[in-house]
Design an enzyme around this catalytic site. Structure first.
Site, PDB file in Angstrom:
ATOM      1  N   LYS A  72       0.844  -1.187   0.000  1.00  0.00           N
ATOM      2  CA  LYS A  72       0.000   0.000   0.000  1.00  0.00           C
ATOM      3  C   LYS A  72       0.888   1.249   0.000  1.00  0.00           C
ATOM      4  CE  LYS A  72      -3.924   1.638   2.875  1.00  0.00           C
ATOM      5  NZ  LYS A  72      -4.722   1.212   4.043  1.00  0.00           N
ATOM      6  N   SER A 102      -9.261   0.870   3.143  1.00  0.00           N
ATOM      7  CA  SER A 102      -8.527   1.809   2.322  1.00  0.00           C
ATOM      8  C   SER A 102      -7.435   1.127   1.507  1.00  0.00           C
ATOM      9  CB  SER A 102      -7.901   2.884   3.230  1.00  0.00           C
ATOM     10  OG  SER A 102      -6.990   2.306   4.174  1.00  0.00           O
ATOM     11  N   SER A 139      -9.396  -1.781   7.292  1.00  0.00           N
ATOM     12  CA  SER A 139      -8.828  -1.715   5.945  1.00  0.00           C
ATOM     13  C   SER A 139      -7.998  -2.929   5.555  1.00  0.00           C
ATOM     14  CB  SER A 139      -7.972  -0.449   5.798  1.00  0.00           C
ATOM     15  OG  SER A 139      -8.752   0.707   6.018  1.00  0.00           O
TER      16      SER A 139
END
Length: 582
Positions: A76, A150, A174
């Site tokens: 990420k 996310s 997330s």
């Protein structure tokens, strides 16, 4: 293109047998990423220009000493990779780190290859995967649906074969919601178990680095590599490695969970199937009131912890007008101003501390199971109603980090065509092994289990005949202070024989093929009683290791192989308890 599944063990076997090379694997990933660029998976997409040095470094790393040798992973884009821009989903925020994040450094040392930085809900604020100026990340199975956020791009990269595993982060869910929406495993360790040094903070006291994988084994392997205290990380803790163990109880919501979105009916039916599967396991099930967890969840965005997000990013937002995604700025600004003062912070902390006390009592030796999500949405629906749709996605996740729980999201039965459904298992921080063990029982994945119970002075014993409850030799179990734990089945690799003794006894013999799963009882016995108990076992029986259907190995009754020539094969019965009805 070669079609080698991007799973850790599959890749290692392919490398070991010279069926492929890391270079060829990465080249295929680059090709896939370019072909699927419209899915908005990547912010920094895979490219050999920055990946090649990591491949070259493998020449200096011993294959057998590096558990992730040649395994490609994504991260990420709020996690640092030395020399590569970190954006956190905001171009104006971008910086170039001078060193790897702590978890990335450990993965690379273990031989893993970073292949790119994935898209995310800006500043890790969101659970939908649409709050990014780099584009809405598409669901891996249905383009029109959300990917979940996310950590949006990371699970889609894994699901689409562009990484073997991927790192995400988790503050409100997330690392779990996107796993459920893309039919993956999402493991969120306890707070501090994995260092967060080199991770852009969202809510720093609650942030966790997480991993998305195709199976539990890969998640556990990554955990083994990255777990442990970092002396430069004030949030990390010296937490021991974990391995699966069986929980005493599965806790399920007494009330019917609420479902939402265009597939609410399908999700409800999938949840009912998951409950039925749990009830079929040989583990106690208890239904509890989960109001406590809903109340804890409401604190995350309805309490002073939202101000912690503003503390991390407020100065940037104020100094860079119009840089943030509009809905992201709206959420962050809800933590600004004088809504929360010092007194309200302490009041919330005290309330939460009592919730933790109640949670610790409730979850001791148990795991809580909830739907990971109560539904999903199309990307258009989220666009039209960004706040409420996002809020719904966190209904069964937001409580987790506030209560310092470990969690793992695993797939259940699908809710419909290309419509995954998953559950999450929650456990206490000091009992992460139960979360992993409970997940393995639910999925049926064969794992090496640790000791079944926390008592280091006892051991499990598998018995299959006259020592079972209600049979003549149960008295020997009681004499040796043993207690019944649960019913179980062996791996389907045993034959059961009726021995010509007086009285008749069963004998289990492990096979290389053509065996069956045999019913056994698991008993707990003090270790200091095991020797005297074993001394009472007559030939051709003895004590050895019994492999259970979930991959766990425990001591138990085995039989010498020569009995196969003269004893009656009763494997088809599957249990000594059926002999009288034969």
């Amino acid at each position: 293109m070669m079609q080698i599944p991007l799973k850790v063990e599959t890749l290692r076997q392919a490398y070991r047998h010279d069926e492929t090379t890391p270079t060829r694997v990465v080249e295929e990933i680059i090709e896939k990423a370019r072909a699927e660029a419209d899915k908005n998976i990547w912010i920094t997409e895979p490219d050999m220009s920055f990946i090649a040095p990591f491949i070259e470094k493998l020449e200096t790393i011993d294959f057998d000493d590096a558990p992730l040798w040649g395994v490609p992973f994504a991260m990420k884009d709020n996690i640092d990779l030395e020399g590569m821009p970190t954006t956190a989903g905001c171009e104006d925020y971008t910086y170039t780190p001078s060193e790897h994040a702590a978890v990335v450094k450990r993965l690379i040392k273990a031989g893993a290859i970073p292949v790119g930085k994935t898209n995310l809900d800006q500043f890790a604020t969101g659970l939908v995967g649409t709050r990014s100026p780099y584009g809405e990340t598409h669901n891996s199975l249905k383009d029109e649906l959300i990917s979940g956020g996310s950590s949006a791009g990371s699970p889609v990269a894994v699901a689409r074969g562009q990484a073997a595993f991927a790192l995400g982060t988790d503050t409100a869910g997330s690392g779990r919601v996107p796993a459920a929406l893309n039919e993956l495993v999402g493991f969120k360790p306890s707070l501090g178990a994995w260092p967060t040094k080199g991770v852009v903070p969202a809510c720093e006291s609650l942030d966790c680095v997480t991993v998305f994988t195709h199976n539990l084994k890969d998640a556990l392997l990554v955990d083994e590599v990255v777990r442990g205290e970092d002396p430069e990380d004030p949030w990390s803790k010296p937490m021991d490695a974990v391995s699966p163990a069986t929980p005493e109880t599965f806790l399920l919501p007494k009330e019917k969970p609420g479902f939402y979105g265009p597939f609410a009916t399908e999700y409800r039916k999938a949840w009912e199937k998951a409950v039925a599967r749990i009830e079929s396991l040989d583990v106690s099930v208890e239904y509890i009131d989960t109001t406590l967890f809903s109340e804890a969840a409401s604190i995350l965005y309805g309490g002073p912890w939202i101000a912690e997000r503003w503390a991390a990013l407020g100065t940037f937002i104020e100094n860079h007008p119009n840089s943030a995604f509009p809905v992201t700025e709206q959420v962050l600004r809800s933590g600004a101003g004088d809504q929360y003062n010092a007194a309200s912070v302490f009041e919330a902390m005290h309330t939460l501390q009592d919730m933790k006390r109640q949670t610790n009592q409730l979850l001791k030796n148990a795991v809580l199971v909830m739907p990971t999500c109560g539904g999903t949405w199309t990307r258009e629906e989220v666009r039209n109603n960004p706040i409420q749709t996002n809020s719904d996605m966190g209904r069964y996740t937001n409580h987790c980090n506030l209560l310092d729980l470990s969690a793992i999201a695993v797939p259940g039965d699908v809710a419909g065509d290309d419509l995954p459904f998953g559950i999450t298992l929650f456990g206490l921080s000091e009992e992460e092994s139960l979360v992993l063990g409970g997940a393995a029982l639910f999925t049926g994945e064969r794992m090496r289990f640790s000791k079944d119970l926390s008592n280091e002075n006892s051991t499990l014993i598998a018995v299959c005949g006259l020592h079972m409850r209600g049979y003549p030799l149960e008295s020997q179990m009681n004499e040796h202070n043993a207690r019944f734990v649960r019913n179980a089945y062996t791996a389907p690799t045993y034959k059961l024989y009726k021995l010509s003794t007086e009285p008749a006894k069963p004998g289990m013999v492990k096979q290389s093929a053509d065996g069956g799963a045999i019913h056994v009882e698991l008993w707990e016995m003090p270790v200091d009683k095991l020797g005297s108990f074993t001394a009472k076992i007559p030939s051709p029986l003895g004590m050895g290791k019994i492999e259970l259907e979930n991959g766990e190995e425990v001591p138990g009754f085995v039989c010498e192989g020569w009995v196969e020539k003269e004893a009656e094969d009763i494997t088809s019965l599957g249990s000594w308890t059926l002999v009288e009805n034969e």
